[in-house]
Design an enzyme around this catalytic site. Structure first.
Site, PDB file in Angstrom:
ATOM      1  N   ASN A  11       0.865  -1.174   0.000  1.00  0.00           N
ATOM      2  CA  ASN A  11       0.000   0.000   0.000  1.00  0.00           C
ATOM      3  C   ASN A  11       0.905   1.228   0.000  1.00  0.00           C
ATOM      4  OD1 ASN A  11      -1.789   2.041   0.446  1.00  0.00           O
ATOM      5  ND2 ASN A  11      -2.454   1.357   2.482  1.00  0.00           N
ATOM      6  N   TRP A  12       0.986   1.867  -1.153  1.00  0.00           N
ATOM      7  CA  TRP A  12       1.915   3.005  -1.278  1.00  0.00           C
ATOM      8  C   TRP A  12       1.333   4.298  -0.720  1.00  0.00           C
ATOM      9  CZ3 TRP A  12       3.703   1.613  -6.967  1.00  0.00           C
ATOM     10  CH2 TRP A  12       4.574   0.516  -6.890  1.00  0.00           C
ATOM     11  N   LYS A  13       0.077   4.268  -0.284  1.00  0.00           N
ATOM     12  CA  LYS A  13      -0.566   5.442   0.317  1.00  0.00           C
ATOM     13  C   LYS A  13      -0.345   6.666  -0.586  1.00  0.00           C
ATOM     14  CE  LYS A  13      -0.174   3.218   4.764  1.00  0.00           C
ATOM     15  NZ  LYS A  13      -0.046   3.308   6.220  1.00  0.00           N
ATOM     16  N   HIS A  97      -9.559   1.363   5.140  1.00  0.00           N
ATOM     17  CA  HIS A  97      -8.265   1.540   5.813  1.00  0.00           C
ATOM     18  C   HIS A  97      -8.444   2.502   6.992  1.00  0.00           C
ATOM     19  CE1 HIS A  97      -4.114   2.612   6.583  1.00  0.00           C
ATOM     20  NE2 HIS A  97      -3.786   1.508   5.922  1.00  0.00           N
ATOM     21  N   GLU A  99      -6.700   4.845   8.063  1.00  0.00           N
ATOM     22  CA  GLU A  99      -6.432   6.263   7.776  1.00  0.00           C
ATOM     23  C   GLU A  99      -7.661   6.921   7.155  1.00  0.00           C
ATOM     24  OE1 GLU A  99      -2.825   5.552   5.614  1.00  0.00           O
ATOM     25  OE2 GLU A  99      -1.842   4.996   7.484  1.00  0.00           O
ATOM     26  N   GLU A 169      -5.397  -4.654  10.707  1.00  0.00           N
ATOM     27  CA  GLU A 169      -4.347  -3.648  10.865  1.00  0.00           C
ATOM     28  C   GLU A 169      -4.579  -2.891  12.171  1.00  0.00           C
ATOM     29  OE1 GLU A 169      -2.439  -2.564   6.854  1.00  0.00           O
ATOM     30  OE2 GLU A 169      -4.122  -1.218   7.139  1.00  0.00           O
ATOM     31  N   GLY A 175       2.690   2.405  10.840  1.00  0.00           N
ATOM     32  CA  GLY A 175       3.661   3.494  10.699  1.00  0.00           C
ATOM     33  C   GLY A 175       4.415   3.822  11.977  1.00  0.00           C
ATOM     34  N   SER A 215       3.513  -2.077  10.402  1.00  0.00           N
ATOM     35  CA  SER A 215       4.961  -2.178  10.592  1.00  0.00           C
ATOM     36  C   SER A 215       5.531  -3.552  10.208  1.00  0.00           C
ATOM     37  CB  SER A 215       5.355  -1.794  12.024  1.00  0.00           C
ATOM     38  OG  SER A 215       5.006  -0.447  12.281  1.00  0.00           O
ATOM     39  N   GLY A 236       2.943  -0.949   4.345  1.00  0.00           N
ATOM     40  CA  GLY A 236       3.027   0.471   4.009  1.00  0.00           C
ATOM     41  C   GLY A 236       4.481   0.870   3.798  1.00  0.00           C
ATOM     42  N   GLY A 237       5.090   1.428   4.828  1.00  0.00           N
ATOM     43  CA  GLY A 237       6.440   1.999   4.739  1.00  0.00           C
ATOM     44  C   GLY A 237       7.466   1.092   4.068  1.00  0.00           C
TER      45      GLY A 237
END
Ligand code: 13P
Length: 253
Positions: A11-13, A97, A99, A169, A175, A215, A236-237
């Site tokens: 997930n590149w957000k 998600h 976010e 999640e 993150g 993470s 993500g990251g």
């Protein structure tokens, strides 16, 4: 137990221009040597979907969007419909998600409408749920997950549910570098699986994949993937750099 194909999703957000996303997906396409026994998905921002779709034309890597609207068209300024995403080459869409729940007012009800709309146009769906730190500290984790499941899956039949992928999640792990321990993640995944078994036919519930997100890194993916109810990762990251996502896809287990 039914064998579930592990799914590793990036997930590149809100990262990367269209050109940057295409460059990264080309690196992934070259660098991932192990596609057997695992499915790989990338979710770039909307503006990069078309470019990434053509870069992936003859690749086993699948394409996801990060959100959608539930209507197929209309006066909804700024929104994108499931059929538009299908048309641009998406295989699935991330829905709910945390976010989006936290910053953009996503609710169990809107998540449910989106899931139903995606199933209708035969697009896959990665349906995210997870508790906040306060909810975990108040020992409400399972209650929160149950509520998000009931709300998100409202009205779905067995055949529709069988097409979904779930993602657990925990918000406190996203993150932050604080991954859920494999035991904490397994406990939540087993609870989700149990919930699905109570609600749907056993075979259907056992075929639904449940990803872990929060993470996930090259150095913790193997122990997470070793858990019986963890069927993949939503990253993500650590998916923003080719070498770390390639290592994650290459998990042992
Ligand atoms: P991180 O891997 O950066 O914690 O993000 C997880 C996530 O939100 C994936 O959807």
């Amino acid at each position: 137990m039914t064998a579930r194909m592990p799914l590793m999703a990036a997930n590149w957000k809100m990262h990367f221009t269209a050109d940057e996303a295409v460059a990264l997906v080309k690196e992934l396409n070259k660098g991932i040597t192990r596609f057997d026994g695992r499915e790989v998905v990338v979710a770039p921002p909307f503006t990069a979907l078309a470019g990434v779709a053509s870069a992936l034309a003859s690749s086993p890597i699948k394409l996801a969007a990060q959100n959608c609207h539930w209507e197929s068209q209309g006066a909804y300024t700024g929104e994108i419909s499931p059929s538009m995403l299908r048309h641009v080459g998406c295989d699935c869409v991330i829905v709910g998600h945390s976010e989006r729940r936290q910053y953009f007012g996503e609710t169990d009800e809107s998540v449910n409408r989106k899931i139903v709309a995606l199933v209708e146009v035969d697009l896959g769906c990665i349906f995210c749920i997870g508790e906040t730190l306060e909810e975990r500290q108040a020992e409400k984790t399972l209650e929160v997950l149950a509520k998000q499941l009931i709300g998100g899956l409202e009205g779905l039949g067995e055949e529709q549910a069988g097409k979904l992928v779930l993602a657990y999640e925990p918000v406190w792990a996203i993150g932050t570098g604080h991954t859920a321990s494999p035991e904490q993640a397994q406990e939540a995944h087993a609870f989700i699986r149990d919930n699905l078994v109570k609600r749907f036919d056993n075979a259907v519930a056992n075929q639904i994949r449940i990803l872990y997100g929060g993470s996930v890194k090259p150095d913790n993916v193997d122990e997470l993937m070793a858990q019986p109810d963890i069927d993949g990762a939503l990253v993500g990251g650590a998916s923003l750099k080719a070498d770390s996502f390639i290592r994650i896809v290459d998990f042992e287990g």
